[in-house]
Design a protein around this motif. Sequence first.
Motif, PDB file in Angstrom:
ATOM      1  N   LEU A 140       0.915  -1.238   0.076  1.00 12.41           N
ATOM      2  CA  LEU A 140       0.028  -0.038  -0.046  1.00 12.41           C
ATOM      3  C   LEU A 140       0.811   1.364   0.027  1.00 12.41           C
ATOM      4  O   LEU A 140       0.498   2.094  -0.610  1.00 12.41           O
ATOM      5  CB  LEU A 140      -0.782   0.200   1.017  1.00 12.41           C
ATOM      6  CG  LEU A 140      -2.232  -0.899   1.195  1.00 12.41           C
ATOM      7  CD1 LEU A 140      -2.769  -1.113   2.483  1.00 12.41           C
ATOM      8  CD2 LEU A 140      -2.858  -0.910   0.065  1.00 12.41           C
ATOM      9  N   SER A 143       1.403   3.934  -3.088  1.00  9.97           N
ATOM     10  CA  SER A 143       0.963   5.577  -2.906  1.00  9.97           C
ATOM     11  C   SER A 143       2.180   6.367  -3.118  1.00  9.97           C
ATOM     12  O   SER A 143       2.021   7.169  -3.784  1.00  9.97           O
ATOM     13  CB  SER A 143       0.562   5.616  -1.393  1.00  9.97           C
ATOM     14  OG  SER A 143      -0.552   5.117  -0.956  1.00  9.97           O
ATOM     15  N   PHE A 194      -6.521   7.509  -1.675  1.00  8.16           N
ATOM     16  CA  PHE A 194      -6.068   6.543  -2.158  1.00  8.16           C
ATOM     17  C   PHE A 194      -6.654   5.396  -1.883  1.00  8.16           C
ATOM     18  O   PHE A 194      -6.864   4.803  -0.707  1.00  8.16           O
ATOM     19  CB  PHE A 194      -4.853   6.452  -1.793  1.00  8.16           C
ATOM     20  CG  PHE A 194      -3.690   7.572  -2.394  1.00  8.16           C
ATOM     21  CD1 PHE A 194      -3.435   7.945  -3.661  1.00  8.16           C
ATOM     22  CD2 PHE A 194      -3.224   8.309  -1.232  1.00  8.16           C
ATOM     23  CE1 PHE A 194      -2.603   8.826  -3.873  1.00  8.16           C
ATOM     24  CE2 PHE A 194      -2.286   9.304  -1.514  1.00  8.16           C
ATOM     25  CZ  PHE A 194      -1.940   9.443  -2.679  1.00  8.16           C
ATOM     26  N   ASP A 195      -7.673   4.851  -2.900  1.00  7.28           N
ATOM     27  CA  ASP A 195      -8.283   3.418  -2.617  1.00  7.28           C
ATOM     28  C   ASP A 195      -7.886   2.458  -3.227  1.00  7.28           C
ATOM     29  O   ASP A 195      -8.077   2.270  -4.528  1.00  7.28           O
ATOM     30  CB  ASP A 195     -10.064   3.900  -2.922  1.00  7.28           C
ATOM     31  CG  ASP A 195     -10.651   2.565  -2.645  1.00  7.28           C
ATOM     32  OD1 ASP A 195     -10.476   1.697  -1.950  1.00  7.28           O
ATOM     33  OD2 ASP A 195     -11.800   2.508  -3.298  1.00  7.28           O
ATOM     34  N   ILE A 196      -7.035   1.638  -2.576  1.00  5.61           N
ATOM     35  CA  ILE A 196      -6.316   0.679  -3.246  1.00  5.61           C
ATOM     36  C   ILE A 196      -6.568  -0.669  -3.088  1.00  5.61           C
ATOM     37  O   ILE A 196      -6.844  -1.107  -1.991  1.00  5.61           O
ATOM     38  CB  ILE A 196      -4.697   0.703  -2.841  1.00  5.61           C
ATOM     39  CG1 ILE A 196      -4.286   2.262  -2.995  1.00  5.61           C
ATOM     40  CG2 ILE A 196      -3.696   0.004  -3.586  1.00  5.61           C
ATOM     41  CD1 ILE A 196      -2.925   2.711  -2.616  1.00  5.61           C
ATOM     42  N   ARG A 197      -6.482  -1.548  -4.193  1.00  5.64           N
ATOM     43  CA  ARG A 197      -6.970  -3.042  -3.869  1.00  5.64           C
ATOM     44  C   ARG A 197      -5.886  -3.794  -4.824  1.00  5.64           C
ATOM     45  O   ARG A 197      -5.605  -3.585  -5.613  1.00  5.64           O
ATOM     46  CB  ARG A 197      -8.330  -3.274  -4.330  1.00  5.64           C
ATOM     47  CG  ARG A 197      -9.365  -2.541  -3.712  1.00  5.64           C
ATOM     48  CD  ARG A 197     -10.966  -3.079  -4.248  1.00  5.64           C
ATOM     49  NE  ARG A 197     -11.920  -2.160  -3.824  1.00  5.64           N
ATOM     50  CZ  ARG A 197     -12.254  -0.885  -4.048  1.00  5.64           C
ATOM     51  NH1 ARG A 197     -11.632  -0.477  -5.363  1.00  5.64           N
ATOM     52  NH2 ARG A 197     -13.270  -0.149  -3.683  1.00  5.64           N
ATOM     53  N   TRP A 213      -5.404  -2.013  -8.211  1.00  6.75           N
ATOM     54  CA  TRP A 213      -6.285  -1.116  -8.870  1.00  6.75           C
ATOM     55  C   TRP A 213      -6.351  -0.050  -7.746  1.00  6.75           C
ATOM     56  O   TRP A 213      -6.352  -0.341  -6.552  1.00  6.75           O
ATOM     57  CB  TRP A 213      -7.553  -1.553  -9.147  1.00  6.75           C
ATOM     58  CG  TRP A 213      -7.562  -3.099 -10.100  1.00  6.75           C
ATOM     59  CD1 TRP A 213      -7.467  -2.696 -11.419  1.00  6.75           C
ATOM     60  CD2 TRP A 213      -7.144  -4.076  -9.988  1.00  6.75           C
ATOM     61  NE1 TRP A 213      -7.410  -3.865 -11.986  1.00  6.75           N
ATOM     62  CE2 TRP A 213      -7.095  -4.803 -11.293  1.00  6.75           C
ATOM     63  CE3 TRP A 213      -6.854  -4.918  -8.894  1.00  6.75           C
ATOM     64  CZ2 TRP A 213      -6.848  -5.983 -11.261  1.00  6.75           C
ATOM     65  CZ3 TRP A 213      -6.544  -6.247  -9.173  1.00  6.75           C
ATOM     66  CH2 TRP A 213      -6.445  -6.919 -10.215  1.00  6.75           C
ATOM     67  N   CYS A 214      -6.424   1.144  -8.152  1.00  6.28           N
ATOM     68  CA  CYS A 214      -6.421   2.422  -7.300  1.00  6.28           C
ATOM     69  C   CYS A 214      -7.235   3.419  -7.869  1.00  6.28           C
ATOM     70  O   CYS A 214      -6.976   3.776  -9.157  1.00  6.28           O
ATOM     71  CB  CYS A 214      -5.078   2.903  -7.045  1.00  6.28           C
ATOM     72  SG  CYS A 214      -5.000   4.201  -5.822  1.00  6.28           S
ATOM     73  N   THR A 258      -7.704   7.412  -7.188  1.00  9.26           N
ATOM     74  CA  THR A 258      -7.274   8.584  -6.487  1.00  9.26           C
ATOM     75  C   THR A 258      -7.564   9.807  -6.846  1.00  9.26           C
ATOM     76  O   THR A 258      -7.961  10.044  -8.127  1.00  9.26           O
ATOM     77  CB  THR A 258      -5.601   8.823  -7.024  1.00  9.26           C
ATOM     78  OG1 THR A 258      -5.018   7.276  -6.772  1.00  9.26           O
ATOM     79  CG2 THR A 258      -4.859   9.740  -6.142  1.00  9.26           C
TER      80      THR A 258
END
Length: 159
Positions: free
Chosen positions: A4, A8, A69-72, A79-80, A82
Amino acid sequence: MNDLEQISAVLVRYATGIDSRDWDLFRTCFTQDCQLDYGVIGRWNSCDEVTAYMIRAHSGPSLHRLSNFDIRIDGDRAWCRTYVDALVFGPGGIGSAHAIGYYDDELVRGADGWKIARRRHTSIRLKFLGLLSIIPSWMVLRVSAIASRRLNSVSAKNG
């Protein structure tokens, strides 16, 4: 750093590379064969293409702020989404814009870390500043899109 934090860091490096005009740093954010879709602004199919465009498009100061930042992550893919809030100024304040939107990125992990392989930019608000503020936004975008396509085709021909 965990995944993560590394992802970022790629996104922050992107903004820092543009705003500091550190194009070598900017290039570290993308795979060589990245596919980027910025809507009416343009589409690029390689790190070289997007870097050449960004060099031309950022002739004055800029400030890109990234957040949410929504990160998977799934193995070596991520996949993110931003959020982006950017101020971009042309030389002498001509061509200035305040853009708000978000990036949907697909990243891949390789030997040299995480990189953006695909990006789609969605514009939520675009306000032109300075002299361009007196021209309707749709007209500025249309002229910008035409100019961008011409610059991209000239760059492709000149290799």
